[in-house]
Scaffold this active site. Structure first.
Site, PDB file in Angstrom:
ATOM      1  N   HIS A  32       0.938   9.857  -5.020  1.00  0.00           N
ATOM      2  CA  HIS A  32       1.391  11.202  -4.662  1.00  0.00           C
ATOM      3  C   HIS A  32       2.227  11.820  -5.778  1.00  0.00           C
ATOM      4  O   HIS A  32       2.060  12.999  -6.099  1.00  0.00           O
ATOM      5  CB  HIS A  32       2.216  11.171  -3.368  1.00  0.00           C
ATOM      6  CG  HIS A  32       1.418  11.419  -2.141  1.00  0.00           C
ATOM      7  ND1 HIS A  32       0.979  12.672  -1.782  1.00  0.00           N
ATOM      8  CD2 HIS A  32       0.966  10.578  -1.190  1.00  0.00           C
ATOM      9  CE1 HIS A  32       0.301  12.598  -0.660  1.00  0.00           C
ATOM     10  NE2 HIS A  32       0.275  11.322  -0.278  1.00  0.00           N
ATOM     11  N   LEU A  62       0.819  -1.216   0.000  1.00  0.00           N
ATOM     12  CA  LEU A  62       0.000   0.000   0.000  1.00  0.00           C
ATOM     13  C   LEU A  62       0.849   1.262   0.000  1.00  0.00           C
ATOM     14  O   LEU A  62       0.541   2.229  -0.702  1.00  0.00           O
ATOM     15  CB  LEU A  62      -0.955  -0.008   1.194  1.00  0.00           C
ATOM     16  CG  LEU A  62      -2.011   1.088   1.214  1.00  0.00           C
ATOM     17  CD1 LEU A  62      -2.844   1.065  -0.065  1.00  0.00           C
ATOM     18  CD2 LEU A  62      -2.910   0.921   2.425  1.00  0.00           C
ATOM     19  N   VAL A 109       2.160   1.971  -3.542  1.00  0.00           N
ATOM     20  CA  VAL A 109       1.092   2.504  -4.389  1.00  0.00           C
ATOM     21  C   VAL A 109       0.775   3.943  -3.988  1.00  0.00           C
ATOM     22  O   VAL A 109       0.608   4.814  -4.843  1.00  0.00           O
ATOM     23  CB  VAL A 109      -0.161   1.606  -4.308  1.00  0.00           C
ATOM     24  CG1 VAL A 109      -1.338   2.234  -5.043  1.00  0.00           C
ATOM     25  CG2 VAL A 109       0.147   0.221  -4.859  1.00  0.00           C
ATOM     26  N   HIS A 110       0.735   4.184  -2.692  1.00  0.00           N
ATOM     27  CA  HIS A 110       0.445   5.525  -2.175  1.00  0.00           C
ATOM     28  C   HIS A 110       1.503   6.528  -2.658  1.00  0.00           C
ATOM     29  O   HIS A 110       1.167   7.649  -3.073  1.00  0.00           O
ATOM     30  CB  HIS A 110       0.394   5.473  -0.653  1.00  0.00           C
ATOM     31  CG  HIS A 110      -0.016   6.736   0.012  1.00  0.00           C
ATOM     32  ND1 HIS A 110      -1.234   7.353  -0.215  1.00  0.00           N
ATOM     33  CD2 HIS A 110       0.634   7.512   0.922  1.00  0.00           C
ATOM     34  CE1 HIS A 110      -1.313   8.443   0.520  1.00  0.00           C
ATOM     35  NE2 HIS A 110      -0.190   8.568   1.215  1.00  0.00           N
ATOM     36  N   SER A 111       2.765   6.136  -2.614  1.00  0.00           N
ATOM     37  CA  SER A 111       3.822   7.043  -3.054  1.00  0.00           C
ATOM     38  C   SER A 111       3.712   7.338  -4.544  1.00  0.00           C
ATOM     39  O   SER A 111       3.939   8.470  -4.984  1.00  0.00           O
ATOM     40  CB  SER A 111       5.206   6.487  -2.712  1.00  0.00           C
ATOM     41  OG  SER A 111       5.497   5.329  -3.477  1.00  0.00           O
TER      42      SER A 111
END
Length: 105
Positions: free
Chosen positions: A80, A72, A75-77
């Site tokens: 962003h 996660l 994917v989050h990075s």
């Protein structure tokens, strides 16, 4: 190689800083301070450049074979970074529009 989580966090931090700098540039342009807005956009571009270098490093480590775990935070990075790049593009266009409009206090 640094700890993978540390590298991904560095990507996340640089992407977030790029987004913040681009949004700050918009606020400055809205006030008519175009020199400061351009400086803030330059900072945003430097943060994205650094984040993109990290992203390229991660892609190279993976070699397209799934060597790196996708979780996660990874994917989050990536989210962003993509958001920062889109905001940069839009901020650049909006700053140009602010330049063309009369300053309203």
């Amino acid at each position: 190689m640094e700890d993978l989580e540390t590298i991904i966090m560095e990507l996340l931090v640089n992407a977030g800083a790029a987004r913040s700098s681009a949004l700050t540039a918009l606020q400055l342009a809205r006030k008519g301070d175009f020199a400061a807005a351009e400086q803030s956009m330059d900072e945003s571009r430097e943060f994205v450049k650094h984040a993109h270098t990290i992203q390229t490093q991660l892609i190279g480590l993976d070699e397209g074979t799934g060597k790196l775990p996708v979780n996660l935070i990874t994917v989050h990075s990536q989210d962003h970074l993509m958001n920062a790049m889109v905001i940069q593009d839009l901020a650049g266009d909006m700053i140009e529009l602010y330049r063309r409009l009369p300053l309203v206090n």
